[in-house]
Design an enzyme around this catalytic site. Structure first.
Site, short mmCIF file in Angstrom:
data_model
loop_
_atom_site.label_atom_id
_atom_site.label_comp_id
_atom_site.label_asym_id
_atom_site.label_seq_id
_atom_site.Cartn_x
_atom_site.Cartn_y
_atom_site.Cartn_z
N ASP A 92 0.84 -1.19 0.00
CA ASP A 92 0.00 0.00 0.00
C ASP A 92 0.88 1.24 0.00
O ASP A 92 2.04 1.21 0.43
CB ASP A 92 -0.94 0.00 1.20
N GLU A 156 -0.09 -0.54 5.77
CA GLU A 156 0.90 0.05 6.67
C GLU A 156 0.78 1.56 6.73
O GLU A 156 0.88 2.17 7.80
CB GLU A 156 2.31 -0.34 6.21
#
Length: 450
Positions: A92, A156
């Site tokens: 991500d 994250e």
């Protein structure tokens, strides 16, 4: 780079690495599904799943984590009785911010001036490619001498803790002798660096209400309590005149005793405008790695364009507080919320909402794994000695893993050196750093296997 078979193999694989990173960067995998389609993140996760499977990993799985995102897991068995190393990255990415501010499209990997530009190129899709390069180089030169677990996180950057909660619910899954977090970076390009501390983080949303609705500033301004003005006073109370963070009850005097960071170098790395002073007191390293730091991430208020002459009835802000090792993030959250409430003026109604947090982390650089990494870094960066530095950012999973596996050694390396400008427009990765760090990781795995 000095000639050795591993280095030669990695060099030969760089065109393939660029092609794969181009594919991975193309996914708009921002794990804020109010801004970007969830399908983009799911497609990135599937790409990683297929890549690990093609690479010979077994037990490859998409993990549905409690925050509604997916992480990818795979296992590559090594020789019987070998040690187990967990390799971590995340797919991500941060939002691209102002896409018009990018010289080239943020989700198209573009080579320019010897660097590869694109969102996630360094943080941390490039970290996944680094792991692949290291493993491929070992396979081509005698095999991978350890058991490898690969975990690639899907949220994250959002700090929503999905993988942390999943790991706590399945503690056997990520158990390892050593963990390599590929989400840090060298102090500067060309200087091999292991990150030994991470500041923790807490996110708090604050809302101030003063009126039942907005009022005409000509008729009521001067006596009617302005919620936006109240919020500004609250936010200003979080910093001293020199810009130091001042949260009531939170110590801001600690010092850093590791690698020095000169003001001149920091000004260059941070691209501070001429004539603008740095904030805070003490050494730059103190401010970045040893002390708390507050940032206002956003304010909900009328934009300048289209604003009316009104006294505002309500205002909101999102506040980030970075906390150094030795400070409990949960306690820091309570202090921040108490500070906001205590400094809200005029009896205005204030509410705070805790959005998320991660604990700070401190590694043990005297461990055998660090010695193995230091030797590997010296070989990958001839003439250089591995340095130890802190990182102002947070990787909440580190403390979760440290708590679950107290005997495991945790090392932090990666591609996010200052020129990478992670989280900003025009994020980029140095292909030379990718190549050298891939060599270093491969040699580390060989050294660590003994």
């Amino acid at each position: 780079m000095s000639s050795n078979p591993v280095a030669e193999t990695v060099a030969s694989l760089m065109p393939r690495a660029k092609a794969e990173l181009t594919e991975l960067v193309a996914f708009r995998s921002v794990a804020d599904f109010a801004q970007f389609p969830k399908s983009e993140s799911e497609a990135a996760a599937r790409w990683i799943t297929e890549t690990l499977t093609a690479e010979g990993f077994v037990d490859v799985a998409l993990l549905d984590t409690p925050d509604g995102t997916q992480s990818v897991y795979g296992y590559l068995p090594g020789p019987e009785g070998a040690k187990t190393v967990l390799l971590y990255a995340h797919y991500d990415v941060q939002p691209p911010l102002d896409e018009a501010g990018w010289t080239t499209p943020p989700f198209e990997l573009t080579e320019r001036g010897g660097r590869w530009y694109g969102r996630g190129s360094a943080d941390c899709k490039g970290g996944f490619i680094m792991h692949l390069l290291a493993l491929r180089a070992l396979k081509a030169n005698g095999g991978v001498p350890v058991n490898v677990k690969m975990i690639v996180e899907g949220s994250e950057e959002q700090g929503t803790g999905g993988l942390e909660r999943y790991a706590e619910q399945h503690p056997e899954l990520l158990a390892a002798d050593t963990i390599v977090i590929g989400d840090a970076g060298n102090f500067r390009a060309g200087l091999p660096t292991a990150t030994t501390i991470l500041r923790g983080m807490t996110l708090v949303r604050v809302q101030i209400d003063t009126l039942e609705g907005n009022l005409h500033s000509g008729q009521f301004g001067g006596a009617a309590p302005d919620a936006l003005a109240a919020l500004i006073r609250v936010l200003d109370s979080l910093r001293a005149a020199d810009g130091s963070t001042t949260v009531d009850g939170l110590d801001s005097s600690a010092t850093w005793d590791g690698l020095e960071y000169t003001e001149e170098q920091f000004r260059s790395d941070a691209r501070v405008l001429d004539g603008v002073e740095l904030t805070g007191g003490g050494a730059v390293a103190d401010r970045l790695w040893a002390r708390p730091a507050v940032s206002v991430l956003g304010i909900d208020c009328p934009p300048v364009v289209g604003a009316t002459p009104s006294v505002q009835s309500t205002a909101r802000a999102l506040i980030s507080l970075r906390v150094p090792p030795g400070v409990d993030a949960a306690e820091a959250t309570k202090l921040l919320q108490a500070h906001i409430e205590a400094h809200t003026p005029w009896g205005a109604r204030v509410s705070t909402e805790h959005i998320g947090q991660g604990q700070p982390f401190r590694a043990d650089p005297t461990s055998p794994a660090y010695r193995a990494m230091a030797d590997a870094m010296a070989a990958a960066y001839p003439g250089e000695t591995m340095q130890y530095a802190g990182q102002g950012g947070s990787i909440p999973l580190c403390n979760t893993l440290a708590g679950l596996y107290p005997r495991a050694e945790i090392l932090l390396i990666g591609l996010s050196e200052p020129e990478a400008q992670i989280h900003a427009v025009n994020e980029s990765v140095s292909p030379e750093e990718l190549e050298r760090l891939s060599v270093a990781e491969a040699l580390f795995l060989r050294n660590y296997a003994g």
